[in-house]
Design an enzyme around this catalytic site. Sequence first.
Site, PDB file in Angstrom:
ATOM      1  CG  LEU A 113      73.615 -16.965 -32.086  1.00  4.74           C
ATOM      2  CD1 LEU A 113      74.611 -17.453 -33.122  1.00  4.74           C
ATOM      3  CD2 LEU A 113      74.218 -16.911 -30.806  1.00  4.74           C
TER       4      LEU A 113
ATOM      5  CB  SER B 138      66.425 -19.158 -36.050  1.00  4.22           C
ATOM      6  OG  SER B 138      65.296 -19.989 -36.567  1.00  4.22           O
TER       7      SER B 138
ATOM      8  CB  CYS C 167      75.989 -17.311 -41.081  1.00  8.03           C
ATOM      9  SG  CYS C 167      75.009 -16.917 -39.539  1.00  8.03           S
TER      10      CYS C 167
ATOM     11  CB  CYS D 266      69.308 -12.373 -41.529  1.00  8.42           C
ATOM     12  SG  CYS D 266      71.021 -12.305 -41.154  1.00  8.42           S
TER      13      CYS D 266
END
Length: 379
Positions: A57, A33, A125, A221
């Site tokens: 991602l 991340s 998520c 996010c």
Amino acid sequence: MVLWFSAIIASNFKVMHLTFMLSKKQKIVVAMSGGVDSSTVAALLASEGHEVIGITLQLYDHGVALEKKGACCAGQDIYDAQMAAEKIGIPHYVLNYESIFKEAVMEDFADSYLKGETPIPCVKCNQSVKFRDLFKVAEDLGADALATGHYVQRVEVNGKAELHKGMDPAKDQSYFLFATTQKQLDFLRFPLGGRLKNETRELARKFGLEIADKPDSQDICFVPNGSYASIIEKLRPGALDNGKVVYKDGTVLGDHNGIINFTIGQRRGIGIAHSTPLYVIAIDPKTNQVVVGEKEDLANSIVYIKDLNWLGEEIPSEGMECIVKLRSMHKGARARVKISGNNQAIAKLEEAYEGITPGQACVIYNDTRVLGGGWITKS
């Protein structure tokens, strides 16, 4: 050469193996991340001689991401993940999952608020994009495992993987991973689950990672500056339509500026002057009303659960005694859980609780082990 060791604990005639390192060199995909945790996982596994592939991602608009700081998967985080992978000396790929993330997480987030719920997008998520789609990517790459920086422990008991709380109670993330399936758990690895956060930072410094002192992400996010209402309004025009604030007996007390601005148990920001403190006790999306009452009106001992994901042994027909967590910061409460059919369950609490909120998760534990969990529908 064997690169691992195990703690073996005899308990109730079962042999528990808590594996700290993998027993042979493997191909491992690491979900990076851009934070200190996942970067340290990649460095640690690479140092053990495994073939490590880092994947990051991109979950939402790159231009917006570059303007947002302090949140998972933002533009700076993608850059940090790339720099960490370069330092470690592993291949690193950025995959564009914007459309999948928007559909599976952002739109679900908006729709949940419109239904009067208080959603947890991080669970969605993990449940969809990370542990479903990234899982498939890791399989397609021929990986032996998918590793993440979550603070949970994967424990093997009699050859079966179990999900347990992280050793660091301040960092335990097991509440957010209740939807992990058994197949996913068999494939997943959590190298930091048995460590404290300060130990992770020390490891990052040892590996020369520049992000060793990077602050933990705090925000959702895709929500800039904590203004989730603006995101929902953009995704679902009309979400901020005015409605009525009513007392529990039906008396209209005033107006509100959108039910998405309220959550069960809320006291501040209701905008109503009253002789006693008022709390949001219900949200009715059909009438667009926010219902308020006194604190004692919130207390309830029955929790209805949908979409149950179960990792434990079969629940007997009379139910089972366990500990349930009803919010991420909830310390847990004793309860009896019974299956009610169609992946649904009912938890009866020993003592009434004032924070039962539709859209939150009810996660079921036996001591440190996550037995399963589901979404709270009503109380």
